[in-house]
Design an enzyme around this catalytic site. Structure first.
Site, PDB file in Angstrom:
ATOM      1  N   SER A 119      -2.768 -20.244 -26.679  1.00 31.82           N
ATOM      2  CA  SER A 119      -2.958 -19.994 -25.561  1.00 31.82           C
ATOM      3  C   SER A 119      -2.515 -20.997 -24.694  1.00 31.82           C
ATOM      4  O   SER A 119      -1.298 -21.434 -24.702  1.00 31.82           O
ATOM      5  CB  SER A 119      -4.291 -19.499 -25.139  1.00 31.82           C
ATOM      6  OG  SER A 119      -4.474 -19.004 -23.619  1.00 31.82           O
ATOM      7  N   HIS A 176      -0.885 -16.086 -25.322  1.00 37.46           N
ATOM      8  CA  HIS A 176      -1.369 -15.205 -24.236  1.00 37.46           C
ATOM      9  C   HIS A 176      -0.464 -15.362 -23.211  1.00 37.46           C
ATOM     10  O   HIS A 176      -0.357 -16.209 -22.284  1.00 37.46           O
ATOM     11  CB  HIS A 176      -2.528 -15.914 -23.834  1.00 37.46           C
ATOM     12  CG  HIS A 176      -3.764 -15.609 -24.668  1.00 37.46           C
ATOM     13  ND1 HIS A 176      -4.909 -16.242 -24.639  1.00 37.46           N
ATOM     14  CD2 HIS A 176      -3.938 -14.764 -25.756  1.00 37.46           C
ATOM     15  CE1 HIS A 176      -5.802 -15.838 -25.562  1.00 37.46           C
ATOM     16  NE2 HIS A 176      -5.170 -14.928 -26.295  1.00 37.46           N
ATOM     17  N   ASP A 213     -10.425 -16.827 -28.077  1.00 34.83           N
ATOM     18  CA  ASP A 213      -9.621 -15.350 -28.948  1.00 34.83           C
ATOM     19  C   ASP A 213      -9.145 -16.055 -30.198  1.00 34.83           C
ATOM     20  O   ASP A 213      -8.512 -17.171 -30.199  1.00 34.83           O
ATOM     21  CB  ASP A 213      -8.332 -15.182 -28.070  1.00 34.83           C
ATOM     22  CG  ASP A 213      -7.834 -13.844 -28.499  1.00 34.83           C
ATOM     23  OD1 ASP A 213      -8.549 -13.177 -29.140  1.00 34.83           O
ATOM     24  OD2 ASP A 213      -6.539 -13.760 -28.161  1.00 34.83           O
TER      25      ASP A 213
END
Length: 341
Positions: free
Chosen positions: A12, A39, A130
């Site tokens: 990310s 992301h 995540d």
């Protein structure tokens, strides 16, 4: 590792630089496909060109239905979850997971289900967590769990969460990860012993004392920040998750962040409405000043009341808030004494 080894990588914040560094160390003849989720949301992405220029392996946005092949980097395209089923890429515009689409967990979960012990999952730099649940699935099905060392990551939350909840096989600085993958795919290294058991919170830690001046009326349920649907809590190993019937899912930490963001948005909207009421009442006071002085005085009082409450609410919003979800992740990582291998 077997010839059908698959590598899945999640990143990310700070991920573009980390991915460039990692793929630069992988040769064009690399004997495994590499699937990457960063992301990027629904925004246009130049990541394929960036990673192709960074190293010998070609990179591309994956296409729905294509077969994955060794020596190729497949990237989740904007606004699509990427999974692998029976060796084929599937691109889905399903519900966001952990407030992201594409998200890391769906890819890792599919790799775990389809490749079992031939799966390698890698968590790189990023905020929140995540990928942790998906990495847990890879480990549970006999695959290899890898994370960038948190101290080496530009944004350490995702590696810290992975270390706190998954018995990592390897936890290394970014500079060493390409070499590790080469050895694992080449069969020159086996899994190292799993790290110590993860720390579990005691009953008191899970339910800290809440001090309040009034009676707390518990709501019937906790609702989804995305759609407002009822959320069900469930456990995934040592990971607490929440999901609604639409399909939005959150780890506890990301749920806390999303919930707070919505709460702050509503409270700041209330401040705006109070300010607007104060201005409206002031204009009415000025309008009625000459013809109706008594009414003008009431409008002035109403304006002052609205401003007073706006100031109090603004001060409440801007106070420091307790964030036990952050403290819990840091504590678990520290208690597990995670060090690079």
């Amino acid at each position: 590792m077997a010839p059908n080894t698959v590598i899945a990588i999640g990143a990310s914040a700070g991920g573009v630089g980390a991915l460039r560094s990692l793929v630069a160390g992988l040769p064009a003849s690399f004997a495994a496909p590499v699937l990457i989720v960063l992301h990027i949301g629904a925004h246009r992405s130049e990541l394929p060109a960036i990673l192709t220029a960074a190293g010998p392996m070609p990179a591309k946005h994956a296409q729905d239905g294509e077969r994955i092949e060794p020596g190729q980097i497949y990237l989740a395209p904007p606004d699509r979850h990427m999974i692998v089923v029976d060796g084929l890429v599937r691109l889905l515009r399903g519900p966001k997971e952990n407030c992201a689409r594409p998200a890391v967990d769906p890819l890792f979960r599919s790799i775990a289900e389809n490749y079992g012990p031939d799966a390698i999952g890698v968590i790189l730099t990023g905020n929140l967590n995540d990928g942790t649940a998906g990495l847990y699935d890879i480990k549970k099905r006999g695959g290899i769990a890898v994370a960038q060392a948190a101290y080496d990551a530009a944004y350490p939350d995702m590696p810290k969460s992975a270390a706190a909840h998954v018995a990592l096989d390897y936890c290394l600085p970014l500079a060493d990860l390409a070499g590790l993958l080469l050895k694992l795919v080449g069969g020159k290294m086996e899994k190292e012993a799993a790290m110590a058991n993860r720390h579990s919170l005691t009953e008191n830690e899970q339910h800290p004392e809440v001090v309040t001046s009034g009676t707390f009326e518990r709501p019937f349920t906790v609702t989804c920040p995305d759609c407002g649907g009822a959320l069900k809590r469930f456990e995934h190993g040592s990971i607490v998750k929440f999901g609604c019937h639409i399909g939005h899912t959150y780890t506890a930490e990301i749920m806390a962040s999303a919930q707070f963001e919505e709460m702050e948005k509503v409270m700041r909207a209330a401040v705006r409405f109070l300010n607007e009421r104060a201005e409206f009442c002031l204009q009415m006071a000025e309008y009625s000043h000459r013809s109706e002085p008594d009414i003008s005085s009431q409008w002035h009082e109403a304006s002052k009341q609205a401003l007073d409450r706006a100031y109090k609410l603004r001060d409440l919003v801007e106070q420091e808030w307790l964030t036990p979800e952050t403290s819990a992740t840091v504590t678990m990582a520290a208690d597990n004494n995670v060090h690079p291998n």
